[in-house]
Design a protein around this motif. Structure first.
Motif, PDB file in Angstrom:
ATOM      1  N   LEU A 289       2.298   8.324  14.010  1.00  0.00           N
ATOM      2  CA  LEU A 289       3.129   7.371  13.284  1.00  0.00           C
ATOM      3  C   LEU A 289       4.346   8.051  12.674  1.00  0.00           C
ATOM      4  CD1 LEU A 289       0.318   5.288  11.515  1.00  0.00           C
ATOM      5  CD2 LEU A 289       1.786   4.524  13.402  1.00  0.00           C
ATOM      6  N   TYR A 290       4.164   9.215  12.091  1.00  0.00           N
ATOM      7  CA  TYR A 290       5.274   9.918  11.445  1.00  0.00           C
ATOM      8  C   TYR A 290       6.275  10.464  12.450  1.00  0.00           C
ATOM      9  CZ  TYR A 290       4.311   9.765   6.478  1.00  0.00           C
ATOM     10  OH  TYR A 290       4.193   9.350   5.174  1.00  0.00           O
ATOM     11  N   SER A 291       5.835  10.725  13.652  1.00  0.00           N
ATOM     12  CA  SER A 291       6.759  11.267  14.665  1.00  0.00           C
ATOM     13  C   SER A 291       7.450  10.164  15.460  1.00  0.00           C
ATOM     14  CB  SER A 291       5.999  12.197  15.613  1.00  0.00           C
ATOM     15  OG  SER A 291       4.995  11.492  16.315  1.00  0.00           O
ATOM     16  N   HIS A 292       7.151   8.890  15.160  1.00  0.00           N
ATOM     17  CA  HIS A 292       7.749   7.787  15.912  1.00  0.00           C
ATOM     18  C   HIS A 292       8.368   6.744  14.980  1.00  0.00           C
ATOM     19  CE1 HIS A 292       5.302   9.598  19.065  1.00  0.00           C
ATOM     20  NE2 HIS A 292       6.064   8.960  19.944  1.00  0.00           N
ATOM     21  N   ALA A 293       8.988   7.241  13.914  1.00  0.00           N
ATOM     22  CA  ALA A 293       9.656   6.329  12.982  1.00  0.00           C
ATOM     23  C   ALA A 293      10.763   5.540  13.665  1.00  0.00           C
ATOM     24  CB  ALA A 293      10.221   7.117  11.799  1.00  0.00           C
ATOM     25  N   ASN A 294      11.281   6.069  14.774  1.00  0.00           N
ATOM     26  CA  ASN A 294      12.354   5.395  15.505  1.00  0.00           C
ATOM     27  C   ASN A 294      11.917   4.049  16.088  1.00  0.00           C
ATOM     28  OD1 ASN A 294      10.734   7.169  17.313  1.00  0.00           O
ATOM     29  ND2 ASN A 294      12.011   6.258  18.907  1.00  0.00           N
ATOM     30  N   LEU A 295      10.613   3.813  16.134  1.00  0.00           N
ATOM     31  CA  LEU A 295      10.102   2.541  16.663  1.00  0.00           C
ATOM     32  C   LEU A 295      10.074   1.436  15.601  1.00  0.00           C
ATOM     33  CD1 LEU A 295       7.122   3.828  18.860  1.00  0.00           C
ATOM     34  CD2 LEU A 295       9.395   3.090  19.622  1.00  0.00           C
ATOM     35  N   GLY A 296      10.622   1.747  14.433  1.00  0.00           N
ATOM     36  CA  GLY A 296      10.644   0.750  13.366  1.00  0.00           C
ATOM     37  C   GLY A 296       9.534   0.941  12.362  1.00  0.00           C
ATOM     38  N   ILE A 297       8.888   2.117  12.383  1.00  0.00           N
ATOM     39  CA  ILE A 297       7.763   2.398  11.496  1.00  0.00           C
ATOM     40  C   ILE A 297       8.266   2.839  10.129  1.00  0.00           C
ATOM     41  CG2 ILE A 297       5.800   3.929  11.108  1.00  0.00           C
ATOM     42  CD1 ILE A 297       5.488   4.046  14.188  1.00  0.00           C
ATOM     43  N   ASP A 298       7.859   2.138   9.095  1.00  0.00           N
ATOM     44  CA  ASP A 298       8.159   2.539   7.734  1.00  0.00           C
ATOM     45  C   ASP A 298       7.039   3.461   7.269  1.00  0.00           C
ATOM     46  OD1 ASP A 298       8.705   2.858   5.071  1.00  0.00           O
ATOM     47  OD2 ASP A 298       8.973   0.732   4.623  1.00  0.00           O
ATOM     48  N   THR A 299       7.268   4.763   7.372  1.00  0.00           N
ATOM     49  CA  THR A 299       6.218   5.734   7.071  1.00  0.00           C
ATOM     50  C   THR A 299       5.877   5.805   5.588  1.00  0.00           C
ATOM     51  OG1 THR A 299       7.874   7.489   6.993  1.00  0.00           O
ATOM     52  CG2 THR A 299       6.732   7.136   9.085  1.00  0.00           C
ATOM     53  N   SER A 300       6.684   5.164   4.739  1.00  0.00           N
ATOM     54  CA  SER A 300       6.368   5.144   3.306  1.00  0.00           C
ATOM     55  C   SER A 300       5.366   4.048   2.973  1.00  0.00           C
ATOM     56  CB  SER A 300       7.641   4.936   2.484  1.00  0.00           C
ATOM     57  OG  SER A 300       8.150   3.619   2.647  1.00  0.00           O
ATOM     58  N   LYS A 301       5.016   3.235   3.964  1.00  0.00           N
ATOM     59  CA  LYS A 301       4.107   2.114   3.736  1.00  0.00           C
ATOM     60  C   LYS A 301       3.062   2.043   4.849  1.00  0.00           C
ATOM     61  CE  LYS A 301       7.473  -0.701   1.198  1.00  0.00           C
ATOM     62  NZ  LYS A 301       8.231  -1.985   1.158  1.00  0.00           N
ATOM     63  N   ILE A 302       2.143   2.978   4.829  1.00  0.00           N
ATOM     64  CA  ILE A 302       1.047   2.992   5.796  1.00  0.00           C
ATOM     65  C   ILE A 302      -0.250   2.692   5.054  1.00  0.00           C
ATOM     66  CG2 ILE A 302      -0.318   4.381   7.403  1.00  0.00           C
ATOM     67  CD1 ILE A 302       2.179   6.022   7.982  1.00  0.00           C
ATOM     68  N   PHE A 303      -0.913   1.613   5.449  1.00  0.00           N
ATOM     69  CA  PHE A 303      -2.232   1.372   4.867  1.00  0.00           C
ATOM     70  C   PHE A 303      -3.285   1.467   5.961  1.00  0.00           C
ATOM     71  CE2 PHE A 303      -2.269  -3.220   6.007  1.00  0.00           C
ATOM     72  CZ  PHE A 303      -3.623  -3.505   6.094  1.00  0.00           C
ATOM     73  N   ILE A 304      -4.365   2.152   5.631  1.00  0.00           N
ATOM     74  CA  ILE A 304      -5.439   2.373   6.596  1.00  0.00           C
ATOM     75  C   ILE A 304      -6.599   1.451   6.253  1.00  0.00           C
ATOM     76  CG2 ILE A 304      -6.553   4.248   5.288  1.00  0.00           C
ATOM     77  CD1 ILE A 304      -6.994   5.636   8.053  1.00  0.00           C
ATOM     78  N   GLU A 305      -7.250   0.929   7.295  1.00  0.00           N
ATOM     79  CA  GLU A 305      -8.369   0.010   7.090  1.00  0.00           C
ATOM     80  C   GLU A 305      -9.476   0.312   8.079  1.00  0.00           C
ATOM     81  OE1 GLU A 305      -9.532  -4.754   7.117  1.00  0.00           O
ATOM     82  OE2 GLU A 305      -7.759  -4.060   8.180  1.00  0.00           O
TER      83      GLU A 305
END
Length: 451
Positions: A289-305
């Motif tokens: 996820l952190y290496s693919h922020a270019n896909l529109g991933i907001d790495t400051s808002k990751i919630f795990i479930e």
């Protein structure tokens, strides 16, 4: 009528015999069914705690209201009993009294029990009546946030996992993100994802990205016990990332183990135990996820479930990696494994996870429980809990035997987060309910300030 009379005259005795043999059984059958109808019925039982979630405060009287409806056409009488036991099967209190309820009528009972110490208790309501025997089984909790358990954390626990993470960092992930137009829609783009993880093992997952925006928070889902996760098309305000750890779903290329053996694979060696790689698979997912922020991933808002095994994986991931910003879990498997052992020992029939652990022990008599703990103490989610600092929401079912409520609450109480909540579903087994997920949705949106 004339033709029938002619026929009877011609047939004589045989006609009379046929009439009797045909109609007599019908008459007897009618009498039988009439008798059965008079006996048909049931006693409908319901038991509701005074507190909706079946949780009581320290020093509070335990109170249940029972409703009894008799649909029989006759009075029902006999005995009413209730027994309270601890969650590991020790009898705490028992009471028996005479009971009767009239035909076609209802009756209410109030059961009051003196306050109990912090913990979870089984209460069984038993009716032994004229034509009906039944037991209603419930569980209630007392002051669950005061439940304590001992952490059996090995002295080299932190070093062990630091070295494990270092080994993971040396594996080139070789990410592959493959667009799947066959699974995509007008509103969601679906990608299959591949990466190399711990021990250079290939694992896979699914990435679903909404098409109506440029940047989204992430719902990172980890799997239950040998459960296949598929593309999550339900999130409109999140990027959905679902990872299938080794041996789960589409990550079975090398590790292909059935449910009976998965949790015991290499249990005799802490360095080779299956979950060492599984836990690292979850961290490798964060790397992706952190290496693919270019896909529109907001790495400051990751919630795990995660639920069940996924609940354990979510706790471990959030404990080991601060890139997780919010944690939600349901019925976390393996929590407080030593107390789980004691509780499960009281079960008439074994269930996950100790069904597999005890089966392995029986097949390997030379393998001791001391050896089991020598490995599992490195993997018990409870030992990772103090390292979790992000906001946490947990849901549990009070009737859960897989993940006893006491063990889930022990883990919860060890969490290092100052922002944590739990939801108790009193009539659920190894699951929560729709209302929990509605609350979870609102809870996460509030944490991420999503309107």
């Amino acid at each position: 009528m004339h033709n029938i009379n002619t026929y009877l005259k011609r047939t004589g005795f045989w006609a009379v015999f046929m009439v009797v043999t045909i109609f007599l059984p019908v008459t007897r059958a009618s009498a039988f069914f009439l008798q059965q109808k008079n006996k048909e019925g049931e006693v409908i039982l319901d038991a509701k705690p005074a507190n909706k979630n079946a949780l009581f405060k320290a020093g509070e009287e335990i109170n249940y209201k029972l409703s009894v409806k008799n649909t029989y056409n006759e009075k029902q009488e006999g005995k009413f009993s209730y027994i309270i036991t601890s969650d590991d099967g020790k009898k705490i209190f028992e009471n028996t009294s005479d009971f009767s309820v009239g035909a076609g009528s209802s009756k209410s009972l109030n059961v009051k029990v003196a306050p109990k110490a912090a913990g979870f208790y089984h209460i069984n309501f038993m009716f032994n009546l004229s034509a009906y025997d039944d037991t209603v089984r419930k569980v209630f909790g007392v002051n669950p946030e005061a439940i304590t358990s001992e952490l059996h954390k090995p002295d080299d626990f932190d070093q062990f996992w630091q070295e494990t993470r270092q080994q993971l960092s040396k594996v080139s992930p070789q990410y592959k993100v493959i667009f799947r137009p066959d699974l995509s829609t007008k509103y969601k783009k679906v990608y299959s994802v591949e990466m190399k993880s711990y021990e250079n093992l290939l694992i896979r997952g699914w990435l679903v990205i909404p098409t109506d925006g440029s940047k989204f928070p992430v719902h990172y889902r980890v799997p239950g016990y040998v459960v296949e996760l598929k593309p999550n098309m339900d999130n409109d305000d999140y990027i959905a990332f679902d990872i299938n750890v080794r041996g789960n779903g589409n990550s079975k290329d090398v590790v292909h183990i059935n449910t009976d053996n998965y949790s015991t694979t290499n249990i005799q060696d802490k360095d080779k135990y299956i979950y060492r790689g599984v836990y690292m698979d979850c961290l490798r997912g964060l790397d992706f996820l952190y290496s693919h922020a270019n896909l529109g991933i907001d790495t400051s808002k990751i919630f795990i479930e995660g639920g069940s095994q996924g609940g354990a994986l979510a706790v471990v991931t959030a404990g080991l990696d601060k890139r997780v910003k919010v944690l939600t879990m349901q019925v976390p498997l393996y929590a407080d494994i030593r107390d789980n052992y004691s509780i499960s020992a009281s079960y008439k029939e074994q269930v996950v996870p100790f069904k597999m652990f005890r089966q392995y022990k029986n097949q390997h008599p030379e393998f001791t429980w001391e050896q089991f703990y020598a490995t599992f103490d490195y993997y018990d989610p409870q030992n990772f809990a103090p390292m979790v600092k992000c906001p946490v929401l947990m849901g549990i079912g009070l009737l859960d035997q897989f993940c006893p409520p006491r063990c889930s609450m022990a883990l919860f109480n060890h969490l290092g987060s100052t922002n944590k909540e739990f939801v108790c579903v009193p009539n659920s087994t190894h699951e929560v309910d729709f209302n929990y997920f509605m609350f979870q949705n609102l809870w996460v949106r509030e944490k991420f300030r999503i309107p």
